[in-house]
Design a protein around this motif. Structure first.
Motif, PDB file in Angstrom:
ATOM      1  N   GLY A 113       0.743  -1.016   0.191  1.00 50.57           N
ATOM      2  CA  GLY A 113      -0.088   0.266   0.216  1.00 50.57           C
ATOM      3  C   GLY A 113       1.110   1.234   0.008  1.00 50.57           C
ATOM      4  N   GLY A 114       0.912   1.458  -0.758  1.00 48.67           N
ATOM      5  CA  GLY A 114       1.806   2.650  -1.572  1.00 48.67           C
ATOM      6  C   GLY A 114       3.323   2.606  -1.882  1.00 48.67           C
ATOM      7  N   LYS A 115       4.575   3.802  -1.512  1.00 55.43           N
ATOM      8  CA  LYS A 115       5.552   2.808  -2.246  1.00 55.43           C
ATOM      9  C   LYS A 115       6.152   2.137  -1.254  1.00 55.43           C
ATOM     10  N   ILE A 116       7.044   1.625  -1.809  1.00 51.32           N
ATOM     11  CA  ILE A 116       8.329   0.415  -1.565  1.00 51.32           C
ATOM     12  C   ILE A 116       9.306   1.300  -0.814  1.00 51.32           C
ATOM     13  N   GLU A 117       8.372   0.952   0.958  1.00 51.48           N
ATOM     14  CA  GLU A 117       9.587   2.156   2.104  1.00 51.48           C
ATOM     15  C   GLU A 117       9.699   0.987   3.370  1.00 51.48           C
ATOM     16  N   ALA A 118      10.281   1.753   4.565  1.00 45.38           N
ATOM     17  CA  ALA A 118      10.278   1.288   5.489  1.00 45.38           C
ATOM     18  C   ALA A 118       9.227   0.994   5.824  1.00 45.38           C
ATOM     19  N   ASN A 119       8.228   1.956   6.228  1.00 48.32           N
ATOM     20  CA  ASN A 119       6.989   1.656   6.971  1.00 48.32           C
ATOM     21  C   ASN A 119       5.863   1.032   5.944  1.00 48.32           C
ATOM     22  N   THR A 120       6.289   0.557   4.475  1.00 50.55           N
ATOM     23  CA  THR A 120       5.309  -0.256   3.788  1.00 50.55           C
ATOM     24  C   THR A 120       5.579  -1.689   3.973  1.00 50.55           C
ATOM     25  N   ILE A 121       6.128  -1.593   4.109  1.00 50.96           N
ATOM     26  CA  ILE A 121       7.002  -3.764   3.475  1.00 50.96           C
ATOM     27  C   ILE A 121       6.140  -4.168   4.336  1.00 50.96           C
ATOM     28  N   GLY A 122       6.653  -4.028   5.695  1.00 50.41           N
ATOM     29  CA  GLY A 122       6.172  -5.256   6.715  1.00 50.41           C
ATOM     30  C   GLY A 122       5.316  -5.612   6.880  1.00 50.41           C
ATOM     31  N   ALA A 123       4.147  -5.942   6.734  1.00 50.60           N
ATOM     32  CA  ALA A 123       2.753  -6.094   6.463  1.00 50.60           C
ATOM     33  C   ALA A 123       2.292  -6.918   4.830  1.00 50.60           C
ATOM     34  N   PRO A 124       2.812  -6.629   3.850  1.00 50.58           N
ATOM     35  CA  PRO A 124       2.663  -7.610   3.150  1.00 50.58           C
ATOM     36  C   PRO A 124       3.763  -8.747   2.789  1.00 50.58           C
ATOM     37  N   LEU A 125       4.882  -8.011   3.410  1.00 53.02           N
ATOM     38  CA  LEU A 125       5.370  -9.354   3.701  1.00 53.02           C
ATOM     39  C   LEU A 125       5.274 -10.177   4.247  1.00 53.02           C
ATOM     40  N   ASN A 126       4.501 -10.399   5.956  1.00 53.45           N
ATOM     41  CA  ASN A 126       3.655 -10.661   6.407  1.00 53.45           C
ATOM     42  C   ASN A 126       3.044 -11.670   5.852  1.00 53.45           C
TER      43      ASN A 126
END
Length: 206
Positions: free
Chosen positions: A174-187
């Protein structure tokens, strides 16, 4: 996007592991990351749950193989078919293949009839081993998504292959690929693959 490019040879396999953000900061040579990533199992063994002998054969889950591009605490992103980059301000708490092995072990223990043994245990003649390779475990900048692909290989105690299957899952970022956006989709992608593997083991493992 906030990452540093690192090209690699055509034909190299890109892999990554998935994650859930943990607030924190560690110093690992240079400027410390603002966040650490780990995996949070969607299915967990509840405290106090009896661990009696299961109806299926015992299972030892080993760390999957992983290419060097993702066998690191840095978080990789596939940018083109032949190049990758690393997300800034974030790192894995451990290498992705170690995190994914533990996610698989917890998920299988919580959802299947298999008794999951510690990798250091030998088991008996019925014990099986789950090995494999993370073929794709990370972020894809071309589709703005997290992608996890795992080639599972089930063997008996002597190393003979019993079954083999590939599993994959994707989750949009959801949004740009950056530190705050990648954790949930990866998990989420990692947990989907782990759940599919657990269900498959109930059929393939006998």
């Amino acid at each position: 996007m906030m990452f540093h490019k690192k090209p690699y040879a055509p034909g190299s396999v890109f892999l990554l592991a998935t994650a859930f953000a943990l607030a924190g900061c560690v110093s690992i040579g240079g400027k410390p990351p603002q966040q650490l990533l780990t995996l949070d199992p969607a299915q967990k063994v509840q405290a106090g749950t009896p661990r009696a002998a299961a109806t299926g054969p015992g299972l030892i889950i080993l760390d999957p193989e992983a290419p060097r591009v993702i066998d690191t605490i840095r978080v990789a992103v596939q940018t083109t078919p032949t190049s990758a980059a690393y997300v800034t301000k974030v790192q894995w708490a451990e290498t992705p293949r170690h995190l994914f092995q533990r996610l698989l072990a917890e998920t299988v223990s919580a959802t299947s009839n298999r008794m999951v043994l510690d990798p250091g245990q030998s088991g008996d003649e019925r014990t099986q081993r789950l090995t494999g390779e993370l073929i794709s475990f990370g972020l894809d900048a071309r589709t703005n998504s997290a992608v996890v692909t795992y080639e599972a290989v089930l063997t008996n105690i002597t190393g003979t292959v019993v079954a083999r299957q590939r599993f994959t899952a994707t989750q949009p970022v959801g949004g740009k690929i950056e530190a705050n956006t990648i954790g949930a989709p990866l998990n989420a992608a990692a947990n989907k693959v782990a759940a599919d593997v657990a269900a498959w083991l109930g059929i393939a493992g006998g």
